[in-house]
Every structure is written in C-alpha cells, then in structure tokens.
Motif scaffolding. Structure first.
Motif, PDB file in Angstrom:
ATOM      1  N   ALA A 169       0.834  -1.210   0.000  1.00 56.34           N
ATOM      2  CA  ALA A 169       0.000   0.000   0.000  1.00 56.34           C
ATOM      3  C   ALA A 169       0.864   1.253   0.000  1.00 56.34           C
ATOM      4  CB  ALA A 169      -0.925  -0.011   1.221  1.00 56.34           C
ATOM      5  N   MET A 170       1.951   1.225   0.782  1.00 61.28           N
ATOM      6  CA  MET A 170       2.849   2.370   0.837  1.00 61.28           C
ATOM      7  C   MET A 170       3.526   2.611  -0.512  1.00 61.28           C
ATOM      8  SD  MET A 170       6.442   2.830   1.236  1.00 61.28           S
ATOM      9  CE  MET A 170       7.015   1.440   2.214  1.00 61.28           C
ATOM     10  N   LEU A 171       3.916   1.530  -1.213  1.00 59.58           N
ATOM     11  CA  LEU A 171       4.551   1.668  -2.532  1.00 59.58           C
ATOM     12  C   LEU A 171       3.574   2.228  -3.563  1.00 59.58           C
ATOM     13  CD1 LEU A 171       6.665  -1.628  -2.662  1.00 59.58           C
ATOM     14  CD2 LEU A 171       7.513   0.707  -2.375  1.00 59.58           C
ATOM     15  N   ILE A 172       2.300   1.859  -3.449  1.00 57.89           N
ATOM     16  CA  ILE A 172       1.289   2.443  -4.343  1.00 57.89           C
ATOM     17  C   ILE A 172       1.213   3.951  -4.111  1.00 57.89           C
ATOM     18  CG2 ILE A 172      -1.178   2.524  -4.894  1.00 57.89           C
ATOM     19  CD1 ILE A 172      -1.295  -0.471  -4.163  1.00 57.89           C
ATOM     20  N   GLY A 173       1.264   4.357  -2.822  1.00 57.31           N
ATOM     21  CA  GLY A 173       1.260   5.780  -2.499  1.00 57.31           C
ATOM     22  C   GLY A 173       2.470   6.501  -3.082  1.00 57.31           C
ATOM     23  N   LEU A 174       3.645   5.888  -2.997  1.00 57.10           N
ATOM     24  CA  LEU A 174       4.851   6.477  -3.586  1.00 57.10           C
ATOM     25  C   LEU A 174       4.707   6.607  -5.102  1.00 57.10           C
ATOM     26  CD1 LEU A 174       7.717   4.701  -1.597  1.00 57.10           C
ATOM     27  CD2 LEU A 174       6.979   7.070  -1.395  1.00 57.10           C
ATOM     28  N   LEU A 175       4.098   5.599  -5.724  1.00 55.34           N
ATOM     29  CA  LEU A 175       3.878   5.650  -7.174  1.00 55.34           C
ATOM     30  C   LEU A 175       2.959   6.815  -7.539  1.00 55.34           C
ATOM     31  CD1 LEU A 175       4.378   4.233  -9.919  1.00 55.34           C
ATOM     32  CD2 LEU A 175       2.334   2.873  -9.479  1.00 55.34           C
ATOM     33  N   VAL A 176       1.909   7.012  -6.738  1.00 51.78           N
ATOM     34  CA  VAL A 176       0.973   8.117  -6.981  1.00 51.78           C
ATOM     35  C   VAL A 176       1.694   9.456  -6.862  1.00 51.78           C
ATOM     36  CG1 VAL A 176      -1.049   9.316  -6.055  1.00 51.78           C
ATOM     37  CG2 VAL A 176      -1.081   6.834  -6.288  1.00 51.78           C
ATOM     38  N   SER A 177       2.620   9.568  -5.906  1.00 53.53           N
ATOM     39  CA  SER A 177       3.344  10.837  -5.713  1.00 53.53           C
ATOM     40  C   SER A 177       4.281  11.153  -6.874  1.00 53.53           C
ATOM     41  CB  SER A 177       4.148  10.792  -4.409  1.00 53.53           C
ATOM     42  OG  SER A 177       5.276   9.934  -4.536  1.00 53.53           O
ATOM     43  N   LEU A 434      -1.069   3.924   2.334  1.00 55.40           N
ATOM     44  CA  LEU A 434      -1.182   4.559   1.021  1.00 55.40           C
ATOM     45  C   LEU A 434      -1.028   6.073   1.144  1.00 55.40           C
ATOM     46  CD1 LEU A 434      -2.239   4.537  -2.073  1.00 55.40           C
ATOM     47  CD2 LEU A 434      -4.475   4.971  -1.036  1.00 55.40           C
ATOM     48  N   VAL A 435      -1.748   6.653   2.090  1.00 58.55           N
ATOM     49  CA  VAL A 435      -1.712   8.104   2.293  1.00 58.55           C
ATOM     50  C   VAL A 435      -0.313   8.557   2.697  1.00 58.55           C
ATOM     51  CG1 VAL A 435      -2.568   9.959   3.774  1.00 58.55           C
ATOM     52  CG2 VAL A 435      -4.164   8.287   2.824  1.00 58.55           C
ATOM     53  N   LEU A 436       0.339   7.780   3.563  1.00 57.12           N
ATOM     54  CA  LEU A 436       1.690   8.129   3.990  1.00 57.12           C
ATOM     55  C   LEU A 436       2.637   8.160   2.794  1.00 57.12           C
ATOM     56  CD1 LEU A 436       2.881   8.738   6.812  1.00 57.12           C
ATOM     57  CD2 LEU A 436       3.785   6.425   6.814  1.00 57.12           C
ATOM     58  N   GLY A 437       2.484   7.207   1.882  1.00 57.11           N
ATOM     59  CA  GLY A 437       3.314   7.186   0.682  1.00 57.11           C
ATOM     60  C   GLY A 437       3.090   8.406  -0.191  1.00 57.11           C
ATOM     61  N   ILE A 438       1.831   8.832  -0.327  1.00 55.51           N
ATOM     62  CA  ILE A 438       1.525  10.016  -1.139  1.00 55.51           C
ATOM     63  C   ILE A 438       2.133  11.273  -0.516  1.00 55.51           C
ATOM     64  CG2 ILE A 438      -0.336  11.489  -2.000  1.00 55.51           C
ATOM     65  CD1 ILE A 438      -2.119   8.983  -2.097  1.00 55.51           C
ATOM     66  N   VAL A 439       1.985  11.400   0.798  1.00 52.84           N
ATOM     67  CA  VAL A 439       2.473  12.592   1.494  1.00 52.84           C
ATOM     68  C   VAL A 439       3.999  12.655   1.490  1.00 52.84           C
ATOM     69  CG1 VAL A 439       2.586  13.762   3.731  1.00 52.84           C
ATOM     70  CG2 VAL A 439       0.427  12.790   2.947  1.00 52.84           C
ATOM     71  N   MET A 440       4.657  11.505   1.697  1.00 54.87           N
ATOM     72  CA  MET A 440       6.106  11.477   1.869  1.00 54.87           C
ATOM     73  C   MET A 440       6.872  11.334   0.561  1.00 54.87           C
ATOM     74  SD  MET A 440       6.528  11.757   5.074  1.00 54.87           S
ATOM     75  CE  MET A 440       8.262  11.367   5.110  1.00 54.87           C
ATOM     76  N   GLY A 441       6.200  10.966  -0.528  1.00 58.89           N
ATOM     77  CA  GLY A 441       6.894  10.677  -1.781  1.00 58.89           C
ATOM     78  C   GLY A 441       7.773  11.806  -2.268  1.00 58.89           C
ATOM     79  N   THR A 442       7.235  13.025  -2.262  1.00 57.25           N
ATOM     80  CA  THR A 442       7.996  14.177  -2.750  1.00 57.25           C
ATOM     81  C   THR A 442       9.235  14.427  -1.916  1.00 57.25           C
ATOM     82  OG1 THR A 442       5.926  15.167  -3.518  1.00 57.25           O
ATOM     83  CG2 THR A 442       7.831  16.626  -3.315  1.00 57.25           C
ATOM     84  N   MET A 443       9.101  14.327  -0.600  1.00 56.46           N
ATOM     85  CA  MET A 443      10.244  14.544   0.289  1.00 56.46           C
ATOM     86  C   MET A 443      11.334  13.499   0.062  1.00 56.46           C
ATOM     87  SD  MET A 443      10.261  14.682   4.451  1.00 56.46           S
ATOM     88  CE  MET A 443      11.791  14.856   5.376  1.00 56.46           C
ATOM     89  N   VAL A 444      10.930  12.243  -0.112  1.00 56.76           N
ATOM     90  CA  VAL A 444      11.901  11.172  -0.340  1.00 56.76           C
ATOM     91  C   VAL A 444      12.682  11.430  -1.622  1.00 56.76           C
ATOM     92  CG1 VAL A 444      12.158   8.729  -0.906  1.00 56.76           C
ATOM     93  CG2 VAL A 444      10.607   9.415   0.927  1.00 56.76           C
TER      94      VAL A 444
END
Length: 500
Positions: A169-177, A434-444
């Motif tokens: 779920a977290m990787l899906i969020g990163l993909l969305v970001s 999922l949400v955590l991945g979306i929020v953190m993706g840009t920072m990572v």
C-alpha cells in the motif's frame, strides 16, 4: 515571556476562539457517529481552512481531532459500535460496563482520562519539539532521506494487517506521488497525455477520497446500526478523582506509551489505544476482570490515545513527516498557510508555536464541559438516520475537493481514491500506508536527488555521516522486519505440519 504573550494574543483573537468552539462541537458530533472517523472529520475541514487565518486554521484541525477521538467512545459504550478506530480497542469493556448499569462511569472515564492524556501529550510536545529542533539544525538532505524512509517503514511495522500488504500500500502511495512534472527533473511522468495530471495528484483530494468517500461506500453495504433509546444520564464525572488516584500508575503508563507511539511516524491514536489496552491487561493484578466492565483498561487506553495526538505533531512540525493520518492532513494546512514545517519554525515563528501549544491545552480543557453536554445530547445524535448523514458527507467531500483548486478534476480524484480506498480496505491493505506514501513521496525523492547531486553520485555520504548511518541501520532493520515475520510464520506452519 514576550513571545508567550504574543501567542496568547493570537489565540485570544475572536476568529480563533470561534474556530475552536465550532470545530470542537463539529468534532464531537462527527466522532460520535459510527463510521465517521476522526481522520474523516479532519479531512472534511480542510476546505474551510482556506478562508481562515493561519492560527485559526490549525486550531480547527487540533480541536476537531481531539474531540472526535474522545467522542468515538460514546457509541462504543452505548451501542458496542466504535465511533472511531481508536475506540475499537476497548469497546467490549465499555459496553460491558453499560450492561452492568454504569454507562455514566464508562463515558466519564473516556472523557476525563482523554482530557488528562491530551494535556500530558501537549506537555511532551512543549518539551520534546524545541529540544529536537536544535538537533534537527545539524540535519542535511542525507539525514532527511533516511528519516523519510524510516517514517514509511514505521508505518508498516505498526500496521494491524500484514506488513507485506502495508508495504504494498505504501509503494502504491509512492507511485501516486510520482505523477506529474513537479519533480527534480521537471519531466512529465505517468500523465498519459492528460494536462490535468501535469500538476500531479493533490494530497487533500486524495485524502478526502480515501477516508471519506470509501467510508460512504462501505456504509452502503453494512446494515443500519441500532438506534439508542432515549435515556437520562446521571452524574458523568462522579468517581473520576477516585479512579485517578486508584489507577495513577496505569494512567501514567498510558500517557507515556501514547507519547512514544505518537512520535513514531505513521502510528497514531489507533495503535496507542490497542497497545495500551493490551499492556494494561498484561500487567494487571486482576486480568480475569477484563471484558467484564473493569475500569482499569479503559483508564490506560483512554489516556493513551489522546496523549498520542499531541506527540504526533512532533515529527510533523520538525521534519514534515506525519505522525499519523490526521497530522498528514495538518501538514498540508501548515504549508498552505505559510507555516512550513522544519526546525526554523521554532526560531522564526516561535510565537506561532506557542499559540499551537496553548490551543492544544485549551482544546483538552474545554473537552470536559463540552463532552458532558455531548454525552447528555447523544441520544438525539445517535438517532440520526445514516441515509441522511452519508449524502451530506459525500457532498462535503465533493465541494471541498473542488474548492482546493477550483477545478472539477479534483472531484474526479476524490471519487477515484474513494474507490481505491474501498477496494484496499476490503482486501486488507491499510489506507493509512497509502496516504503516507503520497504525502512522503515528494520529500523522499527530492532529498535523494539533492543528496546525489551534492555527493556527485556517490552513495558513501549516506552511510559515512554518524546520524545518517544510525538512521540507515534503523531503516534496514524496519525493512527486514516483514521478511522475518513471514519466515517465522512459514517455519511455524512447517513445524506444525511435521508434528501432525
């Protein structure tokens, strides 16, 4: 002292006081309705914050979330239907107390110890955040990269579902970001020729869809919860001072556990309540009484979940890393209002930080009188038909999404993430990851690219710097944890099969 007085003046402004009062009532009502979580209540408030001053906007988020976490105990105690996920940890205990003819005691414990836990969490925020801010000044992009990755990994460690599913779920969020062209290279990615996707997926519509719309869809498939019969309550606060003295150690332990779990990125009040209730039963002298309407577990878990709310703001204010889904929403509001998270926030905007501390304290103090009023009015609120509530939630989600950018594409994003959130939850994939991945993706991504540019493509600085090396070790340990859990289960099943 001057800074504190300036902060006091900010909070005493009429618009801020009105925002605190209205959002408190709103949080109490939404939290008490089964199926409407504290996160959902906070997400629906975001469009309103566009029209408020920075301090008033943050005050609505703080107050509404604190009130919603408490009021989730009300339907749990009276109907055995937890109003919020945090209340699910001890819903059977509270309902057992109601069956014994003590609903006032069960609700009084939830109210009193939630308020005390919130105050303890606020004190931890005041003490921890400025101290850690001094350390954060020595952080570079290398440390921020590992810190962001560690935050993502922590979300998988505390997930109640499978850690493998949490990582997925977290990787899906990163993909969305990654969608859009707002990336270090400035190259359109995953836009498929759509101009609407060039700006990427906005966090707020994605949050509102994943938490609010998915709840509406889930409610369509569930039977209508039973209605509470009208009844008059006795004294709500009777006996709470006695319980505080009797269970002082349990309350203190709950506060400490809540504060520690709140600081962990991605954990939040839900996990704090579950862990504290389990610990209370584990270390109790009378564990056999748990589940029969025993106050000990309610005291510890109630103190813990609200304590975690305030401490969850520590990583959010210092590093822009969400402590939970509520602070993930709050980070968006902070950026929108020019209160950019980071260690400089505590030096350049010190008065704003003091204002936040005062609001936290004030929210937990007014929780007691407003909570008593809410408990007494609760028979009317819980009798509201779901068929009337859910359409209002859906309209608020659509209007709020449209207000974020004044375009209909945001409404489409809300609908899409509502479906995604519903499907994920139905299959055991945590939406919070999922949400955590979306929020953190840009920072990572930005931290990684900037670090590689600074090191001329070398990976050694990621491991050479002392703090960076420590964070790297912690990150890899968190990453390998799900593999260890899977291997342990696999070996356990094989051993049982051979024994059979």
């Amino acid at each position: 002292m001057t800074t504190f007085l300036e902060a006091l003046g900010m909070v005493a402004a009429p618009d801020v006081l009105l925002a605190i009062l209205v959002s408190a009532i709103y949080g109490l009502v939404v939290g008490s309705m089964p199926g409407l979580s504290a996160t959902m209540a906070t997400a629906l408030l975001v469009p309103v914050t566009f029209y408020l001053s920075p301090i008033a906007a943050v005050a609505t988020i703080i107050t509404a979330s604190a009130m919603a976490i408490f009021s989730g105990d009300i339907p749990g105690a009276l109907l055995r239907i937890p109003g919020t996920p945090a209340s699910a940890a001890y819903v059977d205990e509270a309902y057992a107390m109601t069956r014994k003819g003590q609903p006032e005691l069960a609700l009084g414990i939830g109210l009193w110890f939630s308020a005390l836990g919130g105050i303890a969490g606020t004190i931890s925020l005041v003490v921890l955040a400025p101290t850690l801010a001094e350390l954060a000044f020595s952080f570079s992009t290398f440390e921020y990269f590992w810190l962001a990755i560690l935050g993502l990994m922590c979300a998988t460690l505390v997930a109640r579902s499978s850690p493998i599913k949490a990582i997925a779920a977290m990787l899906i969020g990163l993909l969305v970001s990654c969608i859009g062209m707002e990336n270090p290279g400035g190259i359109p990615r995953f836009t498929f020729g759509s101009t609407d996707l060039l700006g990427g997926i906005e966090v707020v519509p994605a949050l509102v869809g994943a938490f609010a719309v998915s709840e509406v869809m889930r409610a369509l498939l569930l039977p209508e919860p039973p209605k509470m019969p009208h009844r008059r309550f006795g004294s709500i606060m009777a006996g709470q001072i006695r319980l505080t003295k009797q269970y002082w150690n349990q309350m203190t332990r709950g506060n400490i556990v809540g504060i520690i779990i709140g600081v962990l990125p991605g954990a939040g009040a839900d996990m704090a309540a579950w862990v504290s209730y389990a610990m209370s039963k584990r270390f109790s002298r009378t564990p056999e009484k748990f589940g029969t309407g025993h106050p000990e577990g309610l005291v510890e878990a109630g103190a813990s979940n609200n304590a975690s709310l305030a401490s969850g703001w520590v990583p959010s204010l210092l590093f822009g890393i969400p402590g939970d889904t509520i602070t993930a929403i709050a980070i968006g509001v902070l950026y929108m209002k020019g209160l950019n998270p980071g260690p400089t926030l505590f030096t350049e905007r010190a008065s704003s930080m003091y204002a936040l501390y005062i609001i936290f304290m004030l929210a937990n103090i007014i929780m007691i009188p407003l909570g008593i009023m809410m408990i007494r009015a609760t028979s009317h609120v819980l009798r509201a038909p779901r068929a009337a509530i859910m359409p209002i939630v859906l309209v608020c989600a659509a209007v709020g999404a449209f207000a974020t950018g004044n375009n209909l594409f945001a409404v489409t994003v809300v609908a899409a993430f509502g479906v995604i959130g519903f499907v994920m939850e139905a299959n055991g994939y945590p939406v919070a990851a999922l949400v955590l991945g979306i929020v953190m993706g840009t920072m990572v991504e930005q931290s990684l690219v900037t670090s590689l540019i600074k090191s001329d493509g070398s990976l050694l600085p990621f491991f050479e710097r002392p703090v960076s090396a420590i964070l790297a070790v912690m990150t890899f340990a968190a990453l390998l944890w799900p593999a260890g859990v899977w291997l342990h289960r696999r070996l356990g099943r094989r051993g049982r099969a051979q024994a059979a």
